[in-house]
Structures are given as C-alpha cells and as structure tokens.
Design a protein around this motif. Structure first.
Motif, PDB file in Angstrom:
ATOM      1  N   VAL A 109      14.907 -12.398  10.983  1.00  0.00           N
ATOM      2  CA  VAL A 109      16.114 -11.301  11.834  1.00  0.00           C
ATOM      3  C   VAL A 109      16.036 -10.108  10.914  1.00  0.00           C
ATOM      4  O   VAL A 109      15.781  -9.956   9.738  1.00  0.00           O
ATOM      5  N   ASP A 110      16.603  -9.251  11.565  1.00  0.00           N
ATOM      6  CA  ASP A 110      16.570  -7.772  10.914  1.00  0.00           C
ATOM      7  C   ASP A 110      17.556  -6.939  11.580  1.00  0.00           C
ATOM      8  O   ASP A 110      17.419  -6.708  12.846  1.00  0.00           O
ATOM      9  N   ARG A 111      18.389  -6.155  10.860  1.00  0.00           N
ATOM     10  CA  ARG A 111      19.412  -5.393  11.702  1.00  0.00           C
ATOM     11  C   ARG A 111      18.841  -3.952  12.282  1.00  0.00           C
ATOM     12  O   ARG A 111      19.401  -3.373  13.217  1.00  0.00           O
ATOM     13  N   ASN A 112      17.706  -3.736  11.795  1.00  0.00           N
ATOM     14  CA  ASN A 112      17.094  -2.462  12.337  1.00  0.00           C
ATOM     15  C   ASN A 112      16.527  -2.972  13.800  1.00  0.00           C
ATOM     16  O   ASN A 112      15.521  -3.435  13.892  1.00  0.00           O
ATOM     17  N   ALA A 121       9.276  -4.487   4.351  1.00  0.00           N
ATOM     18  CA  ALA A 121       7.699  -4.310   3.729  1.00  0.00           C
ATOM     19  C   ALA A 121       7.664  -5.417   2.746  1.00  0.00           C
ATOM     20  O   ALA A 121       6.448  -6.025   2.712  1.00  0.00           O
ATOM     21  N   LYS A 122       8.438  -5.415   1.548  1.00  0.00           N
ATOM     22  CA  LYS A 122       8.462  -6.608   0.615  1.00  0.00           C
ATOM     23  C   LYS A 122       8.162  -8.099   1.084  1.00  0.00           C
ATOM     24  O   LYS A 122       7.347  -8.771   0.745  1.00  0.00           O
ATOM     25  N   GLY A 123       8.708  -8.231   2.388  1.00  0.00           N
ATOM     26  CA  GLY A 123       8.746  -9.531   2.952  1.00  0.00           C
ATOM     27  C   GLY A 123       7.313  -9.781   3.721  1.00  0.00           C
ATOM     28  O   GLY A 123       6.633 -10.974   3.495  1.00  0.00           O
ATOM     29  N   HIS A 181       0.893  -1.387   0.005  1.00  0.00           N
ATOM     30  CA  HIS A 181       0.086   0.115   0.015  1.00  0.00           C
ATOM     31  C   HIS A 181       0.812   1.199   0.038  1.00  0.00           C
ATOM     32  O   HIS A 181       0.371   2.312  -0.447  1.00  0.00           O
ATOM     33  N   GLU A 182       2.217   1.131   0.308  1.00  0.00           N
ATOM     34  CA  GLU A 182       2.839   2.179   0.317  1.00  0.00           C
ATOM     35  C   GLU A 182       3.313   2.644  -1.002  1.00  0.00           C
ATOM     36  O   GLU A 182       3.951   4.003  -1.298  1.00  0.00           O
ATOM     37  N   HIS A 183       3.308   1.726  -1.813  1.00  0.00           N
ATOM     38  CA  HIS A 183       3.812   2.101  -3.323  1.00  0.00           C
ATOM     39  C   HIS A 183       2.338   2.053  -4.199  1.00  0.00           C
ATOM     40  O   HIS A 183       1.990   1.096  -4.744  1.00  0.00           O
ATOM     41  N   TRP A 215      15.638  -9.704  -0.460  1.00  0.00           N
ATOM     42  CA  TRP A 215      16.451 -10.263  -1.726  1.00  0.00           C
ATOM     43  C   TRP A 215      17.250  -9.022  -2.316  1.00  0.00           C
ATOM     44  O   TRP A 215      18.251  -9.623  -3.185  1.00  0.00           O
ATOM     45  N   ASN A 216      16.745  -8.237  -2.469  1.00  0.00           N
ATOM     46  CA  ASN A 216      17.376  -6.968  -2.984  1.00  0.00           C
ATOM     47  C   ASN A 216      18.786  -6.617  -2.386  1.00  0.00           C
ATOM     48  O   ASN A 216      19.504  -5.842  -2.958  1.00  0.00           O
ATOM     49  N   PHE A 217      19.110  -7.205  -1.279  1.00  0.00           N
ATOM     50  CA  PHE A 217      20.416  -6.945  -0.538  1.00  0.00           C
ATOM     51  C   PHE A 217      21.052  -8.044  -0.248  1.00  0.00           C
ATOM     52  O   PHE A 217      21.812  -8.147   0.617  1.00  0.00           O
TER      53      PHE A 217
END
Ligand code: JHZ
Length: 408
Positions: free
Chosen positions: A341-344, A321-323, A219-221, A378-380
């Motif tokens: 997991v996430d670094r943020n 978000a894509k996840g 929805h953000e896009h 996956w973009n990173f």
C-alpha cells in the motif's frame, strides 16, 4: 550503460568494491498493468569506496532520462513529515538571512514545489528546477515557478548571464542523484551570489553502514556522502563547507551549508575528526558490510517464511524506491506479499518492479486485514504507525526490516 572505473568526485582509480546487490530493476520503475508481460530491464548494482577522497558510490550510471522519465512517480508532498521538515528549514533561513521580496531562492530538484511553496507564501521570489514532468506540472499549478530541466553548469551559466544569481540554493536529495557530480557542484558555484549560501541535504553514509540501510542503495543514488567526501567535492569548486547539521530524515542525513568565503564552524571540524576516528575515511569500515547485508536477508526471509508457515498473510507498506531494492535483493515475491500500500495516488494501480506486487491505497489494510505488514518505508515508521491505529487495533502487526527485523 557506462560502468565507472574512476571516482565520480576526484577521478582517482583507487576504488574498493565492497557490495554487489546483483542485477536489479530500476527502483522507481513501477510497472503498469499493460506492461506486466514486457521484459523489464535490469542493471548491475555494485558499490565502491574511493580510497583517495572517501566517497562511497555505485559504479553504474543509468541515463538520467531513463531514471527521471515522464512517469517518475515520486512526489515529495505525500509526506507531512517532509513538509514540516522543509518549512522549518525555510523559516530559519528567512529569519537568519533576512530574506524578502528582493531576495532570490533557487531549488534544484524542487519536485512538486513542496519546499519553495513556503518562500512563495512569505513573498520571496523563487525558481524551481526539476527534470520530472509530473512533479513540475504540480509545482507550477501550485504557484511555484518551476523549470522542467536538468541542472548543471550550462543552465547555471545561462541563469547567471540573465542576472538570476541566487541568495540561497537548496538541493535536497539531489547531489547524490546526478551523474555529472562535478558539473552539478560547479553549477552551484556559478549560480550562487558571492554572499549566498547553498544548503544541501543528502543521506549520511555512516548511518547507511551502521544501520544496515542497504536498501537506500539503488541506481538513482550514485553517491553516499560523508562530511569528509562532501568537503573535498565542494572545495574543488571554490565552495567552503562552513557548517553541517545531522538530521534524522531518511534514516539519517546531513545538511551541508556551503559558501564562497571560509568561515568553518566547530560542527564541521568535530565531524571530520570523528569520521577519521571511527575510520569512515578508510576502506576497512566497509569491509564487513556485504556479509551483514547477506545476514539481514537471511533473517528477514526466515521471519517471513515462519509467518507464512503459520498460514498468516503479509502485505507491505510503502512502494518506496528503497522497498524495491529490499524486495528484489531479498527475492520476496507475490508468494510472500499479497500487495503493497502507498498513499501516493501516482503509484496506486501499478506494480512493484521485479516481483510485480500490486500497489493499492492504504485502505486495503482495513479491507483485506493482512496479519502482518512489512514496513518498506521504515524511515516514516512513526508517521505511518500513527496513521494506522485502526489496523493495529484490529490486531494487525508491522514488521520493520532494518537494521534487523522487528515485529511491532
Ligand atoms: P520515501 C525517494 O526514495 C526517492 P523512497 C528519491 N530517490 C530519494 O532520494 C529519496 O526519496 C529521498 C509513501 N508514504 O520517501 C510515499 C505513504 O504511503 O521513503 C512514498 O511512496 N504514507 C527521490 O521512494 C513512500 O511511502 C505515508 O504516510 O525510498 C516513502 O518513500 C508516508 C509518510 C509515505 O522514499
């Protein structure tokens, strides 16, 4: 919640709907532990192509105040790749445009100041504008003067009246996010000096379709641009699309250079020709996408089910978000994924929207040693694989889900 029946850019009513992702929760609406029992709002997510101006767009508009609320968790600075990418862009503009202490640079959706910081370090005056409170505080704390506001025509007029017109306006990953698409671009035209340049980045719809990056739809896009559709939008507000550059970031993006006088490069003409040649400006191009997305759902679910049937464990990387789009559309829940997991640090301790998978720090991959990790960001992938050597050396495997599932 309003549902569009006309194009967000040209207002034509000739919209061809080609994908329906069902009712999904907000992709950045991470859930805190206290709210796990509460009902989570879900919204339809339908994608359409405008037969008149070629803009791909979603039909629903969730209120921006809901999307970019006070606990908006996205902070650009968590990716070294983004920091490098932005610095290279700034260095090039400072050099090419001879920017200095008398220049003025504005960034729209400046987030935590990740890009403008480079101008500040070079002594170029800046103004950031962003609606998300946490990132704005982080930017101001880092010495990047930032307004907590939504940008549009009225703020642009106010700044222009105060004599604050810009030599450069940056807008990375924001044009697609605004509900008033035309108001946003006319605001850029108002704020830009007559010899200024607006440098705007947005994901490229051709990469989205060709590589089945359906998970970047949420929805953000609101819009998914091509050169054809972007040029028409800029033109309607007196801005010429004079140059364009393809970038690998976010699964494939375009950087648009817009100015008030016409000086169109071959890059623009060549890309317009090639978009027409492949049919990106015609509805047929989008016709089979829905079927391809359904096939992908099937193959990812089959792979994950086979792994689980062997008694192996699976976690995921990236509370992106894509996840959220991917796991919700593919109905991947806690019976399949143990954690994400996430670094943020602003995401850790919260839960993915919809299936409420807990989010942990990346160290959990070492402590819990899941057999497989589904790469939601996956973009990173390259950056993440490089950081996760220890997990890989311990025998862990990554699964990249798009454009088709691959075990690395
Ligand atoms: P990432 C965001 O989408 C939101 P998302 C937004 N709507 C947008 O337009 C796009 O970006 C461009 C984490 N991470 O950036 C950080 C690690 O943990 O692909 C992020 O949470 N370790 C504004 O959310 C997530 O992964 C790492 O080494 O889909 C990636 O999310 C790296 C590199 C990232 O965007």
């Amino acid at each position: 919640m309003p549902t569009n029946t006309t194009c967000r850019s040209c207002h034509s009513d000739s919209l061809y709907q080609f994908l329906d992702l069902g009712r999904v929760p907000l992709a950045d609406g991470l859930v805190s532990a206290d709210d796990l029992e509460k009902d989570e709002p879900r919204f339809p997510l339908v994608v359409a192509f405008c037969r008149h101006c070629a803009l791909v767009q979603i039909l629903e508009t969730v209120a921006p105040e809901t999307l970019f609320s006070d606990d908006y968790p996205y902070y650009s600075s968590f990716s070294p790749y983004i920091l490098k990418h932005s610095k290279a862009n700034v260095d090039e503009l400072i050099e090419r445009r001879k920017l200095g202490p008398r220049s003025f640079v504005v960034e729209l959706a400046s987030n935590d100041g990740y890009l403008l910081k480079n101008y500040v370090d070079a002594g170029v005056p800046v103004l950031g504008i962003d609606p998300a409170k946490g990132p704005v505080e982080a930017a101001n704390n880092a010495g990047v003067h930032t307004l907590h506001a939504f940008f549009g025509e009225s703020l642009a007029r106010q700044l222009a009246n105060e004599g604050k017109r810009a030599d450069i306006i940056h807008g990375n990953n924001v044009l697609a996010h605004v509900a008033d698409t035309n108001g946003f671009v006319s605001g850029i035209a108002t704020l830009l000096k007559d010899d200024g340049v607006a440098v705007i980045e947005a994901p490229y719809v051709k990469n989205l379709i060709d590589n089945c990056e359906f998970d970047t739809i949420y929805h953000e896009h609101l819009c998914y641009f091509s050169v054809t559709s972007a040029k028409a939008l800029f033109k309607a507000h007196g801005l010429y699309l004079n140059d364009v550059k393809w970038l690998p970031i976010h699964g494939g993006s375009l950087r648009y250079y817009c100015e008030k006088s016409e000086n169109v490069s071959d890059n623009v003409s060549n890309m317009l020709e090639s978009e027409h040649a492949v049919g990106l400006d015609r509805s047929d191009y989008y016709h089979k996408f829905s079927q391809r997305v359904a096939t992908l759902k099937n193959s990812v679910n089959t792979l994950l089910a086979d792994i689980k049937a062997e008694g192996k464990s699976i976690a995921a990387y990236g509370a992106a978000a894509k996840g959220a789009t991917l796991i919700n559309y593919m109905e991947i829940g806690t019976d399949t994924l143990d954690f994400v997991v996430d670094r943020n640090v602003h995401k850790q301790g919260r839960y993915m929207p919809g299936h409420h998978i807990p989010i942990k720090a990346p160290e959990a991959l070492i402590h819990s040693a899941p057999d497989y990790v589904l790469m939601l960001a996956w973009n990173f992938a390259d950056e993440i694989l490089a950081q996760q050597q220890r997990y890989l050396e311990g025998g862990g495997r990554f699964i990249v889900p798009v454009p088709e599932p691959r075990v690395l």
